[in-house]
Design a protein around this motif. Sequence first.
Motif, short mmCIF file in Angstrom:
data_model
loop_
_atom_site.label_atom_id
_atom_site.label_comp_id
_atom_site.label_asym_id
_atom_site.label_seq_id
_atom_site.Cartn_x
_atom_site.Cartn_y
_atom_site.Cartn_z
N SER A 157 -22.22 -71.33 29.10
CA SER A 157 -22.49 -70.42 30.21
C SER A 157 -23.16 -69.16 29.69
CB SER A 157 -21.20 -70.07 30.94
OG SER A 157 -20.38 -69.28 30.09
N LEU A 158 -23.71 -68.41 30.59
CA LEU A 158 -24.37 -67.15 30.25
C LEU A 158 -23.41 -66.01 30.62
CD1 LEU A 158 -27.85 -67.97 31.80
CD2 LEU A 158 -27.24 -68.04 29.38
N PRO A 159 -22.71 -65.44 29.67
CA PRO A 159 -21.78 -64.35 29.98
C PRO A 159 -22.50 -63.20 30.69
CG PRO A 159 -21.48 -65.08 27.72
CD PRO A 159 -22.71 -65.76 28.25
N GLY A 160 -21.85 -62.67 31.71
CA GLY A 160 -22.42 -61.55 32.44
C GLY A 160 -23.32 -61.96 33.60
N ILE A 161 -23.58 -63.26 33.76
CA ILE A 161 -24.47 -63.76 34.81
C ILE A 161 -23.65 -64.69 35.72
CG2 ILE A 161 -26.59 -65.03 35.33
CD1 ILE A 161 -27.15 -62.59 33.64
N ALA A 162 -23.73 -64.45 37.02
CA ALA A 162 -23.03 -65.31 37.97
C ALA A 162 -23.52 -66.74 37.82
CB ALA A 162 -23.26 -64.81 39.40
N SER A 163 -22.61 -67.69 37.89
CA SER A 163 -22.95 -69.10 37.64
C SER A 163 -24.04 -69.61 38.58
CB SER A 163 -21.71 -69.98 37.72
OG SER A 163 -21.10 -69.85 38.98
N GLU A 164 -24.04 -69.16 39.83
CA GLU A 164 -25.05 -69.64 40.78
C GLU A 164 -26.46 -69.12 40.46
OE1 GLU A 164 -23.00 -66.03 42.57
OE2 GLU A 164 -22.29 -67.92 41.74
N ARG A 165 -26.59 -68.11 39.63
CA ARG A 165 -27.91 -67.57 39.26
C ARG A 165 -28.43 -68.12 37.95
NH1 ARG A 165 -28.63 -61.39 39.66
NH2 ARG A 165 -30.78 -62.12 39.72
N GLN A 166 -27.58 -68.74 37.16
CA GLN A 166 -27.95 -69.12 35.80
C GLN A 166 -29.12 -70.08 35.72
OE1 GLN A 166 -24.50 -70.16 33.46
NE2 GLN A 166 -23.47 -68.26 34.01
N SER A 167 -29.15 -71.12 36.53
CA SER A 167 -30.23 -72.10 36.42
C SER A 167 -31.57 -71.49 36.80
CB SER A 167 -29.94 -73.35 37.25
OG SER A 167 -29.90 -73.03 38.62
N ARG A 168 -31.60 -70.60 37.79
CA ARG A 168 -32.86 -69.96 38.18
C ARG A 168 -33.38 -69.05 37.06
NH1 ARG A 168 -30.68 -68.14 43.77
NH2 ARG A 168 -29.74 -66.79 42.26
N LEU A 169 -32.47 -68.31 36.42
CA LEU A 169 -32.89 -67.38 35.37
C LEU A 169 -33.42 -68.11 34.15
CD1 LEU A 169 -29.97 -64.81 35.61
CD2 LEU A 169 -32.32 -64.49 36.37
N THR A 170 -32.84 -69.26 33.82
CA THR A 170 -33.30 -69.99 32.64
C THR A 170 -34.63 -70.70 32.87
OG1 THR A 170 -31.89 -71.88 33.23
CG2 THR A 170 -31.00 -70.30 31.64
N GLN A 171 -35.13 -70.70 34.11
CA GLN A 171 -36.46 -71.23 34.36
C GLN A 171 -37.52 -70.29 33.78
OE1 GLN A 171 -36.75 -71.84 38.58
NE2 GLN A 171 -35.23 -73.47 38.58
N LYS A 172 -37.23 -69.01 33.75
CA LYS A 172 -38.19 -68.04 33.21
C LYS A 172 -37.86 -67.65 31.77
CE LYS A 172 -40.45 -63.63 34.07
NZ LYS A 172 -40.53 -62.46 34.91
N CYS A 173 -36.58 -67.54 31.47
CA CYS A 173 -36.15 -67.14 30.12
C CYS A 173 -35.27 -68.22 29.53
CB CYS A 173 -35.36 -65.83 30.17
SG CYS A 173 -36.32 -64.41 30.72
N PRO A 174 -35.62 -68.75 28.37
CA PRO A 174 -34.76 -69.77 27.76
C PRO A 174 -33.43 -69.15 27.32
CG PRO A 174 -36.46 -69.08 26.23
CD PRO A 174 -36.76 -68.40 27.54
#
Length: 139
Positions: free
Chosen positions: A82-99
């Motif tokens: 998981s990405l600490p500090g990032i809500a789980s529902e936002r994680q997949s969208r954010l990793t589309q732009k930033c690995p």
Amino acid sequence: MMKAAITAFAIAGLLSACTAQSQNSAPRASTRAEGPSPMSPGEAEAVALLRWLDAADPLDDSKRAIDQGRPVLLTLGGRGASLPGIASERQSRLTQKCPSRPLPGATDTVRGDTHLRYLRRARDYAERYNRAMLAFCSP
């Protein structure tokens, strides 16, 4: 956030079990003065991999990564990634732009008290770093 609470609860339970086990053990004679026990070789090695946190600043590091054109989001070692500090529902969208990449030295195996303190610092670092990356990594 829920995953962080579950992880903290699991670590607290593990430490409670270890404390209860050591309190239930028969007292042993000691020839050395009582005090903090030295780290095991495994713990010392695990702590050495996280010593970089002593001089790290997550806000400066995230800004530098963006300025150098290499923005990433940080995960902690272990299965969930998981990405600490990032809500789980936002994680997949954010990793589309930033690995995403694992935080160097972070693991889900606790080797001792000092290592646990460093793992807590690593989680805090990753949370602050990832929150600083939110604006840049949002699609």
